[in-house]
Write a protein that holds these residues in place. Structure first.
Motif, short mmCIF file in Angstrom:
data_model
loop_
_atom_site.label_atom_id
_atom_site.label_comp_id
_atom_site.label_asym_id
_atom_site.label_seq_id
_atom_site.Cartn_x
_atom_site.Cartn_y
_atom_site.Cartn_z
N ALA A 86 0.82 -1.20 0.00
CA ALA A 86 0.00 0.00 0.00
C ALA A 86 0.87 1.27 0.00
O ALA A 86 0.55 2.25 -0.68
CB ALA A 86 -0.93 0.00 1.21
N THR A 87 1.97 1.23 0.74
CA THR A 87 2.87 2.39 0.79
C THR A 87 3.50 2.65 -0.57
O THR A 87 3.58 3.80 -1.02
CB THR A 87 3.98 2.15 1.83
OG1 THR A 87 3.39 1.99 3.13
CG2 THR A 87 4.95 3.33 1.85
N GLY A 113 -8.08 1.58 -9.93
CA GLY A 113 -8.60 0.25 -10.25
C GLY A 113 -7.89 -0.85 -9.47
O GLY A 113 -8.52 -1.83 -9.05
N TYR A 114 -6.58 -0.65 -9.27
CA TYR A 114 -5.80 -1.67 -8.56
C TYR A 114 -6.23 -1.80 -7.11
O TYR A 114 -6.50 -2.91 -6.63
CB TYR A 114 -4.31 -1.32 -8.65
CG TYR A 114 -3.42 -2.35 -8.00
CD1 TYR A 114 -3.06 -3.51 -8.67
CD2 TYR A 114 -2.94 -2.16 -6.70
CE1 TYR A 114 -2.24 -4.46 -8.07
CE2 TYR A 114 -2.13 -3.11 -6.10
CZ TYR A 114 -1.78 -4.25 -6.79
OH TYR A 114 -0.98 -5.19 -6.19
N VAL A 115 -6.29 -0.68 -6.38
CA VAL A 115 -6.63 -0.75 -4.95
C VAL A 115 -8.07 -1.22 -4.75
O VAL A 115 -8.36 -1.94 -3.79
CB VAL A 115 -6.37 0.60 -4.24
CG1 VAL A 115 -4.89 0.93 -4.26
CG2 VAL A 115 -7.19 1.73 -4.84
N HIS A 116 -8.95 -0.83 -5.65
CA HIS A 116 -10.34 -1.31 -5.55
C HIS A 116 -10.40 -2.82 -5.80
O HIS A 116 -11.14 -3.54 -5.13
CB HIS A 116 -11.24 -0.56 -6.54
CG HIS A 116 -11.74 0.76 -6.03
ND1 HIS A 116 -12.88 0.88 -5.27
CD2 HIS A 116 -11.22 2.01 -6.14
CE1 HIS A 116 -13.06 2.14 -4.97
NE2 HIS A 116 -12.07 2.86 -5.48
N VAL A 247 -5.48 -10.09 8.83
CA VAL A 247 -4.85 -8.87 8.34
C VAL A 247 -5.90 -8.00 7.64
O VAL A 247 -6.70 -8.50 6.85
CB VAL A 247 -3.70 -9.21 7.37
CG1 VAL A 247 -3.07 -7.95 6.81
CG2 VAL A 247 -2.66 -10.06 8.07
N SER A 248 -5.87 -6.71 7.93
CA SER A 248 -6.89 -5.79 7.40
C SER A 248 -6.42 -5.13 6.10
O SER A 248 -5.24 -4.84 5.92
CB SER A 248 -7.18 -4.71 8.44
OG SER A 248 -7.98 -3.68 7.89
N PRO A 249 -7.38 -4.85 5.18
CA PRO A 249 -7.03 -4.14 3.94
C PRO A 249 -7.05 -2.62 4.12
O PRO A 249 -6.97 -1.88 3.14
CB PRO A 249 -8.13 -4.59 2.97
CG PRO A 249 -9.32 -4.81 3.85
CD PRO A 249 -8.76 -5.35 5.15
N ALA A 250 -7.14 -2.15 5.36
CA ALA A 250 -7.23 -0.71 5.63
C ALA A 250 -6.11 0.12 5.02
O ALA A 250 -6.36 1.25 4.58
CB ALA A 250 -7.29 -0.47 7.14
N PRO A 251 -4.85 -0.38 4.95
CA PRO A 251 -3.79 0.45 4.36
C PRO A 251 -4.07 0.90 2.93
O PRO A 251 -3.55 1.93 2.49
CB PRO A 251 -2.56 -0.46 4.41
CG PRO A 251 -2.81 -1.35 5.58
CD PRO A 251 -4.29 -1.60 5.55
N GLU A 254 -6.00 4.35 3.00
CA GLU A 254 -5.46 5.45 3.80
C GLU A 254 -4.39 6.25 3.06
O GLU A 254 -3.88 5.81 2.02
CB GLU A 254 -4.87 4.88 5.10
CG GLU A 254 -5.88 4.14 5.97
CD GLU A 254 -5.23 3.38 7.11
OE1 GLU A 254 -5.97 2.95 8.01
OE2 GLU A 254 -3.99 3.20 7.09
N GLY A 255 -4.04 7.39 3.62
CA GLY A 255 -2.99 8.22 3.05
C GLY A 255 -3.32 8.72 1.65
O GLY A 255 -4.45 9.12 1.36
N ALA A 256 -2.33 8.66 0.77
CA ALA A 256 -2.51 9.15 -0.60
C ALA A 256 -3.51 8.30 -1.38
O ALA A 256 -4.03 8.75 -2.41
CB ALA A 256 -1.17 9.16 -1.33
N LEU A 257 -3.79 7.08 -0.91
CA LEU A 257 -4.73 6.21 -1.61
C LEU A 257 -6.19 6.51 -1.24
O LEU A 257 -7.10 5.99 -1.90
CB LEU A 257 -4.43 4.73 -1.28
CG LEU A 257 -3.04 4.24 -1.66
CD1 LEU A 257 -2.87 2.76 -1.28
CD2 LEU A 257 -2.78 4.42 -3.16
N ALA A 258 -6.40 7.34 -0.22
CA ALA A 258 -7.77 7.66 0.20
C ALA A 258 -8.53 8.39 -0.91
O ALA A 258 -9.75 8.30 -0.99
CB ALA A 258 -7.73 8.52 1.47
#
Length: 263
Positions: A86-87, A113-116, A247-251, A254-258
């Protein structure tokens, strides 16, 4: 079966079943043995049983501790992999700000599209024990295509371009590591040692006779409770993406991906 239990039952329910069930079975077994063989209460064989119980308990304890530490380390490694992926994706989004608007828009589209796809498609697959590369492959290829076809202009763009390419390669690497972790589980031999050892250790406590029934049941129940709780940890930690402690997908939100989750 284990994945279904982890994904459909709460950790509290699993604890009640694992610990409570083990204690109840152990107490019932001890009482039945005392009724059938009253001589057990006199402790005629306590010396032999005590030595056997101590040796077996020490060996089983070492094996169980090794399994739990290994699984906990695996869980922490998986969390690190997810956070790193995620970082790296967030850093690509930040690096893209140095590129022309058209290029930046295409990179943002691929990253969105990737993070979704990771959170909404790939994550449920990993929870079910069926990790798949296909869920994110087209979006990752799209990001690579944007960078491969763009020729940076000027020293400033070249610096950020190199960083973006490096982070994108890291995303691909972390994705592979994440999916590998999602498909891992405790080897059958260690599963047999962990769960089979309990089947031997707990009944051994029945043979250690004490004149007072309450004292013996307390002894048996305490050993059974400890073993049951340890096996619960093994069961819960074995699958890093399933259950309440997964493990959570929260990262990825968050941050620039929000920005990619704003409707």
């Amino acid at each position: 079966m284990s994945l279904w239990l982890l994904n459909h039952l709460s950790t509290f329910t699993l604890a009640v079943v694992a610990v409570g069930g083990t204690v109840l079975l152990a107490v019932a077994g001890s009482m039945l043995l005392r009724r059938r063989y009253p001589s057990v209460a006199r402790g005629e064989h306590n010396d032999m049983v005590g030595v056997t119980l101590g040796m077996f308990g020490a060996i089983y304890g070492i094996i169980l501790a090794f399994v739990i530490v290994t699984l906990w380390t695996q869980m922490e490694d998986t969390q690190t992999i997810v956070a790193s992926e995620a970082t790296d994706a967030a850093l690509i989004a930040r690096d893209a700000a140095a590129f022309p608007a058209s290029v930046r828009a295409r990179i943002d589209s691929s990253l969105s599209g990737y993070v979704h796809a990771v959170v909404e498609d790939q994550w449920p697959r990993m929870r079910a024990g069926h990790p798949s590369y296909g869920a994110t492959e087209s979006h990752l290829r799209g990001a690579f295509h944007v960078l491969q076809t763009y020729d940076p202009k000027g020293g400033r763009e070249e610096v950020f371009y190199e960083e973006a390419v490096s982070h994108l390669n890291d995303v691909a690497s972390q994705r592979r590591a994440r999916l590998t972790m999602a498909g891992r589980q405790l080897p059958p031999l260690l599963q047999a040692l962990a769960f089979g050892g309990a089947v031997v250790l707990v009944p051994l406590t029945f043979l250690y006779g004490m004149r007072k029934l309450r004292v013996q049941l307390l002894f048996v129940a305490s050993v059974a409770g400890l073993v049951g709780f340890s096996l619960l940890l093994v069961f819960v930690l074995d699958r890093p993406f399933a259950g309440e402690l997964s493990v959570s997908p929260a990262p990825y939100r968050e941050g620039a991906l929000a920005q990619y989750w704003v409707r």
